[in-house]
Design a protein around this motif. Sequence first.
Motif, PDB file in Angstrom:
ATOM      1  N   ASN A 362       0.976  -0.923  -0.032  1.00 47.47           N
ATOM      2  CA  ASN A 362       0.002  -0.079  -0.086  1.00 47.47           C
ATOM      3  C   ASN A 362       1.038   1.021  -0.014  1.00 47.47           C
ATOM      4  OD1 ASN A 362      -2.348   1.497   0.167  1.00 47.47           O
ATOM      5  ND2 ASN A 362      -2.294   1.569   2.511  1.00 47.47           N
ATOM      6  N   ARG A 363       0.562   2.151  -0.642  1.00 51.24           N
ATOM      7  CA  ARG A 363       1.507   3.497  -0.760  1.00 51.24           C
ATOM      8  C   ARG A 363       2.366   3.695   0.259  1.00 51.24           C
ATOM      9  NH1 ARG A 363      -1.047   8.763  -3.786  1.00 51.24           N
ATOM     10  NH2 ARG A 363       0.803   9.427  -4.646  1.00 51.24           N
ATOM     11  N   GLY A 364       3.616   3.667   0.071  1.00 53.00           N
ATOM     12  CA  GLY A 364       4.619   3.894   1.094  1.00 53.00           C
ATOM     13  C   GLY A 364       4.950   2.743   1.959  1.00 53.00           C
ATOM     14  N   TYR A 365       4.794   1.511   1.023  1.00 54.57           N
ATOM     15  CA  TYR A 365       4.834   0.327   1.664  1.00 54.57           C
ATOM     16  C   TYR A 365       5.703   0.142   3.109  1.00 54.57           C
ATOM     17  CZ  TYR A 365       5.182  -4.898   1.306  1.00 54.57           C
ATOM     18  OH  TYR A 365       4.913  -6.379   1.170  1.00 54.57           O
ATOM     19  N   ALA A 366       5.109   0.005   4.091  1.00 54.77           N
ATOM     20  CA  ALA A 366       5.921  -0.147   5.597  1.00 54.77           C
ATOM     21  C   ALA A 366       6.320   1.008   6.089  1.00 54.77           C
ATOM     22  CB  ALA A 366       6.698  -1.190   5.353  1.00 54.77           C
ATOM     23  N   CYS A 367       6.670   1.889   5.207  1.00 55.99           N
ATOM     24  CA  CYS A 367       7.150   3.542   5.813  1.00 55.99           C
ATOM     25  C   CYS A 367       6.225   4.224   6.437  1.00 55.99           C
ATOM     26  CB  CYS A 367       7.901   4.103   4.608  1.00 55.99           C
ATOM     27  SG  CYS A 367       9.192   3.481   3.892  1.00 55.99           S
ATOM     28  N   GLY A 368       4.912   4.075   6.333  1.00 54.70           N
ATOM     29  CA  GLY A 368       4.040   4.997   7.243  1.00 54.70           C
ATOM     30  C   GLY A 368       4.279   4.508   8.490  1.00 54.70           C
ATOM     31  N   GLU A 696       4.006  17.920  -7.792  1.00 52.53           N
ATOM     32  CA  GLU A 696       3.131  18.534  -6.986  1.00 52.53           C
ATOM     33  C   GLU A 696       1.854  17.479  -6.565  1.00 52.53           C
ATOM     34  OE1 GLU A 696       0.434  22.503  -6.621  1.00 52.53           O
ATOM     35  OE2 GLU A 696       2.466  22.769  -6.711  1.00 52.53           O
ATOM     36  N   GLY A 697       1.163  17.146  -7.959  1.00 46.61           N
ATOM     37  CA  GLY A 697       0.131  16.168  -7.892  1.00 46.61           C
ATOM     38  C   GLY A 697       0.336  14.766  -6.988  1.00 46.61           C
ATOM     39  N   GLN A 698       1.603  14.415  -7.227  1.00 39.47           N
ATOM     40  CA  GLN A 698       2.044  13.117  -6.207  1.00 39.47           C
ATOM     41  C   GLN A 698       2.013  13.413  -5.023  1.00 39.47           C
ATOM     42  OE1 GLN A 698       2.267  10.240  -7.477  1.00 39.47           O
ATOM     43  NE2 GLN A 698       2.311  10.172  -9.750  1.00 39.47           N
ATOM     44  N   ILE A 699       2.559  14.616  -4.672  1.00 36.67           N
ATOM     45  CA  ILE A 699       2.826  15.075  -3.028  1.00 36.67           C
ATOM     46  C   ILE A 699       1.429  15.411  -2.503  1.00 36.67           C
ATOM     47  CG2 ILE A 699       3.428  16.961  -1.462  1.00 36.67           C
ATOM     48  CD1 ILE A 699       5.933  17.325  -3.660  1.00 36.67           C
ATOM     49  N   TYR A 700       0.393  15.897  -3.265  1.00 30.72           N
ATOM     50  CA  TYR A 700      -0.993  16.034  -2.663  1.00 30.72           C
ATOM     51  C   TYR A 700      -1.655  14.861  -2.546  1.00 30.72           C
ATOM     52  CZ  TYR A 700      -2.141  21.051  -2.399  1.00 30.72           C
ATOM     53  OH  TYR A 700      -2.223  22.208  -2.248  1.00 30.72           O
ATOM     54  N   GLY A 701      -1.648  13.959  -3.602  1.00 30.79           N
ATOM     55  CA  GLY A 701      -2.153  12.573  -3.515  1.00 30.79           C
ATOM     56  C   GLY A 701      -1.780  11.700  -2.514  1.00 30.79           C
ATOM     57  N   GLY A 702      -0.181  11.808  -2.242  1.00 34.90           N
ATOM     58  CA  GLY A 702       0.277  11.216  -1.148  1.00 34.90           C
ATOM     59  C   GLY A 702      -0.179  11.520   0.367  1.00 34.90           C
ATOM     60  N   ALA A 703      -0.233  12.799   0.385  1.00 34.07           N
ATOM     61  CA  ALA A 703      -0.868  13.432   1.591  1.00 34.07           C
ATOM     62  C   ALA A 703      -2.252  12.930   1.956  1.00 34.07           C
ATOM     63  CB  ALA A 703      -0.684  14.980   1.541  1.00 34.07           C
ATOM     64  N   LEU A 704      -3.045  13.080   1.124  1.00 33.49           N
ATOM     65  CA  LEU A 704      -4.377  12.772   1.107  1.00 33.49           C
ATOM     66  C   LEU A 704      -4.392  11.202   1.525  1.00 33.49           C
ATOM     67  CD1 LEU A 704      -7.262  14.403   1.061  1.00 33.49           C
ATOM     68  CD2 LEU A 704      -5.004  15.504   0.421  1.00 33.49           C
ATOM     69  N   HIS A 705      -3.619  10.521   0.910  1.00 31.50           N
ATOM     70  CA  HIS A 705      -3.556   9.015   1.185  1.00 31.50           C
ATOM     71  C   HIS A 705      -3.095   8.664   2.546  1.00 31.50           C
ATOM     72  CE1 HIS A 705      -3.169   4.837  -0.649  1.00 31.50           C
ATOM     73  NE2 HIS A 705      -3.351   4.545   0.372  1.00 31.50           N
ATOM     74  N   GLY A 706      -2.253   9.404   3.002  1.00 30.56           N
ATOM     75  CA  GLY A 706      -1.980   9.343   4.701  1.00 30.56           C
ATOM     76  C   GLY A 706      -2.805   9.766   5.371  1.00 30.56           C
ATOM     77  N   GLU A 763       5.574   7.816  -3.390  1.00 26.42           N
ATOM     78  CA  GLU A 763       4.981   7.504  -2.181  1.00 26.42           C
ATOM     79  C   GLU A 763       4.894   8.829  -1.250  1.00 26.42           C
ATOM     80  OE1 GLU A 763       5.021   3.937  -1.990  1.00 26.42           O
ATOM     81  OE2 GLU A 763       6.232   4.183  -3.938  1.00 26.42           O
ATOM     82  N   SER A 764       5.872   9.559  -1.267  1.00 21.93           N
ATOM     83  CA  SER A 764       5.858  10.837  -0.946  1.00 21.93           C
ATOM     84  C   SER A 764       5.179  11.153   0.473  1.00 21.93           C
ATOM     85  CB  SER A 764       5.236  12.049  -2.081  1.00 21.93           C
ATOM     86  OG  SER A 764       3.955  11.753  -1.913  1.00 21.93           O
ATOM     87  N   SER A 765       4.319  12.095   0.654  1.00 21.59           N
ATOM     88  CA  SER A 765       3.662  12.316   2.204  1.00 21.59           C
ATOM     89  C   SER A 765       2.888  11.302   2.589  1.00 21.59           C
ATOM     90  CB  SER A 765       3.016  13.702   2.039  1.00 21.59           C
ATOM     91  OG  SER A 765       4.183  14.675   1.688  1.00 21.59           O
ATOM     92  N   SER A 766       2.456  10.460   1.833  1.00 27.01           N
ATOM     93  CA  SER A 766       1.686   9.117   2.341  1.00 27.01           C
ATOM     94  C   SER A 766       2.788   8.412   3.661  1.00 27.01           C
ATOM     95  CB  SER A 766       1.476   8.145   1.567  1.00 27.01           C
ATOM     96  OG  SER A 766       2.440   7.343   0.890  1.00 27.01           O
ATOM     97  N   MET A 767       3.867   8.685   3.605  1.00 29.70           N
ATOM     98  CA  MET A 767       4.782   8.163   4.710  1.00 29.70           C
ATOM     99  C   MET A 767       4.784   9.038   5.871  1.00 29.70           C
ATOM    100  SD  MET A 767       7.943   6.591   2.455  1.00 29.70           S
ATOM    101  CE  MET A 767       8.188   8.180   1.501  1.00 29.70           C
ATOM    102  N   THR A 768       4.757  10.115   5.648  1.00 32.90           N
ATOM    103  CA  THR A 768       5.060  11.025   6.776  1.00 32.90           C
ATOM    104  C   THR A 768       3.673  11.665   7.327  1.00 32.90           C
ATOM    105  OG1 THR A 768       5.309  12.768   5.131  1.00 32.90           O
ATOM    106  CG2 THR A 768       7.395  11.839   6.432  1.00 32.90           C
TER     107      THR A 768
END
Length: 816
Positions: A362-368, A696-706, A763-768
């Motif tokens: 799942n996005r950010g595999y194990a890093c979240g 930027e789109g990837q970062i927004y998407g990752g942030a919303l996923h997280g 994966e970006s901000s989905s991890m953070t």
Amino acid sequence: MEGTGLGWIGRSVKRVEDARLLTGRGTFIDDHPPVANACHAAIVRSPLAHAKIRGYDLSAALALPGVVGAITGEDVARHTKPFSVGVTAPIHYYCAATDRARFVGEPVVVVVAKNRYIAEDAADLVQVDYEPLPVVVDPERALEADAPVLHEAVGSNLAGNRRLVYGDPDRAFRDADVVVNERFTFPKYGSTPIETYGVIARWDLLDGVCTVWSNFMGPFIMHPLTARVLGLPENKLRFIVPADIGGSFGIKSSIYPYIALIALAAKRLGVPVKWIEDRREHLLASSSGTDRVAYREVAARKDGTILGMRFKWLDNVGGYIRSPEPGCSFRPTGNFVGPYRFQHLEVDASVVMTNKSLTGPNRGYACGHLYFETEGMMDRLADHLGLDPVEVRRKNLVQPDQFPYRTPSGGLYDSGDYPAAFDLALELASYDELRREQATARAAGRYVGIGLALAVDPSVSNMGYVATALDPQFRAKPEYLAKSGAVDSATIKIDPLGRVIAILGTTPQGQGHQTVVSQIVADELGLVPQDVTVVDEMDTFTRVWSISSGTYSSRFGSVGTSAVALAARKLKAKLVDYAAHLMELPAPSLEFRDGAVRLRGGKGPSYSIKDLAGRAHWNTESLPEGMEPGLQATAVFGFTVAKAVDADDRVNSSNTYGFIAEVMAVEVDPETAAIKILRYVTVHDAGTIINPMIAEGQIYGGALHGLGGALYEELAYDENGQLLTGTFMDYLVPTASEAPQIEIAHVVSPSPLTPLGSKGLGESSSMTVPAVIANAVSDALAPLGIRINELPMTPSKLWKAIDQAQRSPTVQERPQ
């Protein structure tokens, strides 16, 4: 930098994909394939979380007009092999339940009919005789001596355990001035792409080829695994992926059991079979990240210097373990220490089976999970020592002059300036001012908090990391085949008029691969992006690929783009040699510049791409002796740092490593437990940014996923293993209304390992985000003595914690 004279790289070029997508001309799996008379499948799934299967009654279903046939778990056991798993425990995972069902939603029978309506009606008529068995859903309970055992051949619910030791953690803890510990729980949640799974399978009886169309993000290692299950040579199993995939975020890596299941149905019933998953099926039984129970300890000096850490976690993989698990525990091995310099680490990783649905990337595999724990511990350490969380982090960061930096667990951080990125995030967020505003708010009785999170962003997984799950003694056996690598390919062709076609097989899922490739090729060949047509579809019979090929682990930004750049440069070298022959000059006296081959450092004759293309295509006699006709080049790029795990369990589990620094301010309403994000700043170092708009789109998407996993999303189960959140009425995902404003900035430290200096960013901000918002809410509720150690922070959970804290007579305001 070579090849970027016109500067298309770094521009926010509009996505070429959007025209067809916005006009409804996308080509998705339900638009495929050109197969006449395809029948449709419906899957009968277990309603019980744990039960023996005593028999089937298909008579009513088969009697329904329009039904072609059905296959059962007995057929699966008879005609396929179990999938290979990444642990030594004797776990037999088939594409459908055979002896018993081990989670609600596990496939039990497949019914095939002339259309989906009939197939669904027939599925309702299937009778399965179940003998209910005891259920366990909690990973800690599953390891107790009296817990029900899911796999009798294993003898317990422990799929695997590894204790990894780097440095001397025992000494670090003996020498520590302070030791801080905490228990964390991370939720089971998924990716919820707009497009669910889809598979179409057809067998050709004459040549023995099984062709599968699917929205699989592979093929990578799952292709040979599936071929083995079906009893096919790999060159008789053809995977075709359409041009468009409606999102994946990791979850479509787990489609391969359904590929095997639908392929088996097509073979046994002698008809092409199509299956499109519905949303309830997707939530119930597709895949998710693991839920985890973790225990953390950190050893430090009084000044905040970290000496070592201990990790202990239990990852819940559900009813079976399946590839690429146990990546849930070992995917971030190289970056276990995150951005911090400590050298002493102990990791006790257990992979546990329970009666829940199965897991995978799942996005950010194990890093979240990893950073939720690590960054939570950084704040707890700072609080224990009376230091600002900024100070503790700064003191322990890897420094710019230490790159390339080798972590104690084997990661090779290729480049970075972590302090600069952190400082930029603090500056953009006006951190000191936020602290002053927080003090004013607290004096007024408001619950305002500030959170920080730092993370190393790993991309392009090295296939070799999977072996970390195996004991060194097992890996040392002569028959063991070591694993390593991360490669991808690209082909570039020039037509007679000097236009370009770039051919890839990177299975994009909405990331804008065609746009990015057109920018790279335009830069390299002195063209404009409109001169470049990009074909990016996977067909294992026509593309150059390997068992690490596909789009996962943010691979495209590093390895895919590198293959494109190398192919373009090989083609340029051929053009220079050809022009040198035509000019009767030595090749070193020429260079490719601004779309033409020219004399180095002076005026004179030149040959444009169009000139050379016309001559090469129309008059092959003009080519120099020994030059292969045709203007095309294929390049396969691979990382030389992607090596196998060593005898000490060290492995460079990724190939490029970016960095993320985030600051978030929130306010918590004590009456409703609503969390309002007041400020959110994120700074990323992903090396060279090829298209800032797409990044930027990837970062927004990752942030919303997280954000979804932190606040809303959880595949929740009751004690009987029944899924409680099987629709979007109950499984909440953030929408545009919940999306915060994000201030985004970049620090660029080009990777020395890639031709363009680029790294992954997907994966970006989905991890953070889970870490940064948990820390911010913890800081907001610190006066109540509340620390967030469990996600998601749903309003009901948070309200209960606030209510209990307010009723407690021991609550005291923390000194300002």
